[in-house]
Design an enzyme around this catalytic site. Structure first.
Site, PDB file in Angstrom:
ATOM      1  N   ASN A 227     -59.500 -41.115 -36.064  1.00 43.09           N
ATOM      2  CA  ASN A 227     -58.543 -42.349 -36.354  1.00 43.09           C
ATOM      3  C   ASN A 227     -58.159 -41.875 -34.664  1.00 43.09           C
ATOM      4  OD1 ASN A 227     -56.883 -39.861 -35.249  1.00 43.09           O
ATOM      5  ND2 ASN A 227     -56.266 -39.538 -37.751  1.00 43.09           N
ATOM      6  N   LEU A 228     -56.614 -42.741 -34.249  1.00 41.04           N
ATOM      7  CA  LEU A 228     -56.632 -43.224 -32.532  1.00 41.04           C
ATOM      8  C   LEU A 228     -56.590 -42.020 -32.383  1.00 41.04           C
ATOM      9  CD1 LEU A 228     -57.078 -45.696 -30.875  1.00 41.04           C
ATOM     10  CD2 LEU A 228     -54.153 -46.061 -30.923  1.00 41.04           C
TER      11      LEU A 228
ATOM     12  N   GLU B 294     -57.127 -38.704 -32.403  1.00 43.95           N
ATOM     13  CA  GLU B 294     -58.817 -38.519 -31.762  1.00 43.95           C
ATOM     14  C   GLU B 294     -59.599 -39.299 -31.585  1.00 43.95           C
ATOM     15  OE1 GLU B 294     -58.695 -36.399 -37.264  1.00 43.95           O
ATOM     16  OE2 GLU B 294     -59.473 -38.585 -36.143  1.00 43.95           O
TER      17      GLU B 294
ATOM     18  N   ASP C  45     -60.140 -40.556 -46.460  1.00 49.37           N
ATOM     19  CA  ASP C  45     -61.676 -39.773 -47.054  1.00 49.37           C
ATOM     20  C   ASP C  45     -62.247 -40.779 -48.112  1.00 49.37           C
ATOM     21  OD1 ASP C  45     -60.396 -37.304 -46.396  1.00 49.37           O
ATOM     22  OD2 ASP C  45     -59.745 -36.845 -48.036  1.00 49.37           O
TER      23      ASP C  45
END
Lengths: 521, 336
Positions: free
Chosen positions: B205-206, B208, B277
């Protein structure tokens, strides 16, 4: 019975416990961050604990206090319950499960803690299929053991184990064996009970129970009065930080204040109170004594986080702490005496030395304990304190019962000392008056006369000193309002005065060998 | 255009022929729906009564369930405790059609319990032990992996940093993957990325992505645009990147080039938990069936829109995917 003796009796008691058993689950964790999905704490679990709750916890409390416990369970335990009950067995609780009882998931109460702070409680009640009682099994279980059982606890949380039927069985048993019955009652079920040795409620339950019986009450006092009359039994209401109150027939409510201790939480405190009450009543203690001790036990338990227990040695230690508290109190008063009265004590020593240098006499008097202190003082002077020396002229007006009674009889008690002052005291003599309150009429009257006759007046008193300071040339005022603490300091001051003046009056070569020192007085 | 849609449908229909192995941190997501009774009498804290308890597979277990929902033959290896939660998790995975190979360790099964009343969220209880796995349990894990790997077309890593993935275990796993020449897709926590020699695709995600970028580039990246971030990462790590932007959609980049950027395909987000997921599972399924990266990202966007439109954690089935794709001009506009 002393607390220590009562606690010692616990191990000879057998208690029957019946009622709702549930599981207390405790989860301890840390909160290091908030959940990403909403700003609520994430409790990272560090440890977990499963402990018996309800009736099982009362049983465990009794076992931890040394008592023998029989726990009657009206259900067949599932896996989690088995784990709990196995633990109870190893704590010494004997458990009976009636044959044919339905297996049921026990109700559960989960408490979540982070950094010893409770965050949340989650209840998980079992369904309506909670196993009903099977009275025949109950009767046989109890009749096998009831011989030695002197008390029973009925623990009713309204989870279904306590039924009218079960209560009737316990009641007939109690009538047959003279067994004490302590009821931790569910407010909705109060109408089921005819009477018991004791009903316990917490504050909210007491009000709910009284309302249930048709009384419009709003306070614990009103609720207690109403329940006492209606249930025809003593009522004990636990009130958390306010302690507890006993309501008994034809008696004023008796309030027992809570011990001032740092509180972790109140989890399990009610169960410890019930256990101690049952053990005390079984051991033959009076209800007030049982309640006092139960209150102390609660103080021990609330200081420990989560479900906690109290051990017999902790109760005995509390008793010892009471003794040490009194000694410390006595020390505290003497400490204040050091801060406030050293020059005064010195003045008294000087005055007495001057009296003897001028070949005058010392007189002393007081009532009761103060009479003893006055005579003790005189004896140290006429006899010896620690060093061999010549006898010093001194007379106690409190120690001649023939004089005392005849004067009291003929002139009234308030003249008992004044008459003697009139007979003996001459100018230059020293008169020492002992009165902790400073208000004894006979003491004040004698001081007044002594002053008129030109004697030096010395007062031994406490607190404000009443009128004594006004009538005295020198006054030792012990800074305390408690008579025994004041008298303890008076004795200490008397000894100090004697020691100092004896050093001053004795000749060095007259000092006795050390092993022969000391006064028998 | 129609050919492209048909091609995609054919690929979705071939999902059941793919064998995927998911390795990662499995856990149980439990929801306690409670009734608020008031304040407890022994301490001034809320007193709740449980009215419903529901549990779902979480973490790598949810990736596996998402794959199984797509019809993929899914194998999962994960660490569980010797407890009743392991039993519940095993049952849920079996019910979902996942072949689960639990490795029992001397630690509790990871569980996240959310305590709610109506829609009020009180707190989350995390039961986990994140210490590195004992070596005999790691041996057992690798032994099981080496038995399943010969049948797998692709490996999916789902790393929540719960003690399974360490430099040591990653090295041993990479040796096994190399032996079978398998592509590796990973959704992982930034702190473990440097331990990997090679990954074929990551799906950060952004937040991370920025952490990984500043680690790899050694500079402050807070000003770098999202597209540039995805492109840079694909160069720095020599792997394909799907950058998940939540309600802003997603970006696919490979070898320093942005291949596609899709907006979020739904208007209403009811529950986004587990949507990541579903994204990872869809990408893995498409790539295992020889689809392209833009096609994988496009289908993953569709899968995500289905997942978030449900109240509870949800994964799209292959039929739902086909039905949803019917509603779009396909392929999706790459640079919307």
């Amino acid at each position: 019975m002393l607390t220590s003796e009562l606690v010692d009796q616990f191990k000879r008691q057998s208690i029957l416990v019946v009622g709702d058993t549930y599981i207390d689950r405790e989860i301890y964790g840390d909160v290091l961050r908030l959940a990403p999905e909403a700003p609520v704490p994430i409790v990272k679990v560090k440890s977990r604990r499963l402990v018996p709750g309800g009736a099982a916890n009362v049983a465990k409390n009794i076992a931890m206090l040394g008592g023998k416990t029989f726990l009657y369970c009206g259900f067949a335990p599932d896996i989690a319950a088995r784990q709990i009950l196995d633990g109870l067995c190893s704590d010494g609780v004997e458990i009976a499960v009636p044959p044919g009882a339905a297996s049921s998931r026990l109700p559960e109460r989960c408490r979540i803690f982070a950094a010893s702070q409770q965050l949340l409680q989650i209840l998980r009640l079992s369904g309506p299929d909670t196993a009903p009682q099977t009275p025949p099994a109950f009767s046989s279980f109890v009749s096998d053991r009831a011989g030695g059982v002197k008390a029973a606890v009925i623990y009713d949380q309204g989870y279904g184990s306590v039924t009218k039927d079960l209560l009737d069985h316990v009641e007939s048993l109690s009538q047959k064996n003279g067994m004490q019955v302590v009821v931790d009652a569910q407010p909705d079920h109060v109408s089921w009970y005819r009477s018991a040795s004791l009903f316990t409620f917490n504050a909210d339950e007491s009000i709910a129970a009284a309302k249930r019986l048709g009384f419009a009450v709003t306070t614990v006092t009103e609720a207690g009065e109403a329940l006492r009359t209606k249930l025809d039994s003593p009522i004990l209401v636990t009130q958390g930080g306010e302690g507890m109150t006993i309501f008994r027939k034809d008696q004023e409510p008796q309030k027992i204040p809570a011990n001032r201790v740092p509180i972790a939480d109140r989890a399990g405190a009610g169960d410890s109170v019930t256990a101690v009450l049952a053990l005390c009543l079984a051991a033959g203690a009076s209800l007030p004594q049982a309640a006092e001790l139960a209150n102390k036990a609660a103080g021990v338990v609330v200081a420990k986080p989560g479900i906690a227990y109290v051990r017999p040695e902790e109760l005995v230690n509390l008793f010892h702490e009471e003794i040490s508290h009194l000694l410390l109190e006595s020390m505290e008063v003497k400490h204040r005496l050091i801060q406030e009265q050293l020059p005064t004590i010195e003045s008294v020593v000087r005055a007495i030395i001057r009296t003897y240098q001028e070949s005058r006499t010392v007189y002393a008097f007081g009532n009761g304990g103060s009479a003893a202190d006055a005579s003790h003082f005189i004896a140290e002077l006429v006899g010896r304190f620690m060093i061999e020396r010549k006898a010093l002229p001194a007379v106690s007006f409190s120690s001649n019962e023939i004089l005392m009674t005849s004067i009291a009889n003929d002139y009234g008690y308030e003249n008992t000392f004044a008459r003697q002052v009139d007979a003996f005291v001459k100018p230059g003599d020293l008169v020492a008056a002992f009165s902790t309150s400073g208000k004894s009429r006979n003491v004040l009257k004698a001081l007044q006369l002594a002053k008129q006759k030109g004697a030096t007046t010395v007062g031994f008193t406490g607190g404000s000193g009443g009128e004594v300071p006004d009538l005295c040339d020198i006054c030792i005022r012990v800074p305390s309002e408690i008579t025994p603490r004041i008298q303890e300091s008076h004795v200490a001051v008397v000894h100090i005065i004697c020691e100092l003046l004896e050093k001053e009056l004795a000749l060095p070569e007259q000092v006795l060998p050390k092993q022969n020192l000391g006064s028998d007085l | 255009m129609m050919d492209s849609k048909k091609e995609t449908f054919d690929r979705i229909r071939r999902f059941p022929s793919a064998h995927l192995l998911v390795l990662g941190d499995v856990f149980l997501d439990t929801y306690l729906d409670c009734r608020a009774l008031g304040v407890a009498n022994e301490a001034p804290v809320p007193l709740l009564e449980v009215s419903r308890e529901t549990s779902f597979p979480g973490g790598a277990a949810n990736v596996a369930v998402s794959l199984a929902r797509l019809g993929v033959q899914t194998h999962l290896i994960g660490i569980v405790g010797k407890d009743s939660d392991a039993h519940i998790l095993g049952q849920l995975l079996r019910d979902a059609g996942v072949s689960f190979y639990p490795i029992e360790a001397s630690r509790p099964t990871i569980r996240k319990t959310r305590v709610l009343s109506q829609n009020h969220y009180y707190l989350r209880l995390d039961e986990e032990d994140e210490s590195p796995l004992a070596s005999d349990q790691l041996e057992q894990f690798l032994g099981t992996a080496s038995k399943v790997l010969p049948h797998a077309n692709l490996v999916v890593i789902s790393d929540y940093n719960k003690g399974l993935f360490t430099p040591r275990s990653i090295g041993a796993m990479e040796n096994l993957f190399a032996e079978f020449k398998l592509k590796v897709l990973a959704d992982l926590k930034p702190q473990n990325i440097s331990a990997w020699r090679h990954l074929d695709l990551i799906t950060p995600n952004l937040t991370e992505a920025r952490v990984i970028h500043s680690q790899a580039a050694g500079s402050d990246t807070s000003q770098v645009s999202e597209t540039r971030l995805a492109e840079d990462l694909s160069t720095l790590l020599t792997c394909d990147v799907i950058l998940k932007l939540g309600s802003e959609g997603m970006i696919a980049a490979s070898q320093g080039r942005c291949l596609a950027r899709f907006p979020a395909l739904c208007d209403v987000i009811r529950n986004s938990s587990g949507a990541g997921d579903s994204v990872l599972a869809t990408i893995a399924a498409v790539l295992a069936c020889a689809g392209s990266l833009p096609e994988a990202a496009g289908l993953a966007s569709v899968a995500a829109s289905i997942a978030v439109s449900h109240e509870e954690t949800y994964a799209a089935s292959s039929d739902e995917l086909i039905q949803a794709v019917e509603g779009f001009n396909w392929p999706l506009n790459h640079m919307a």
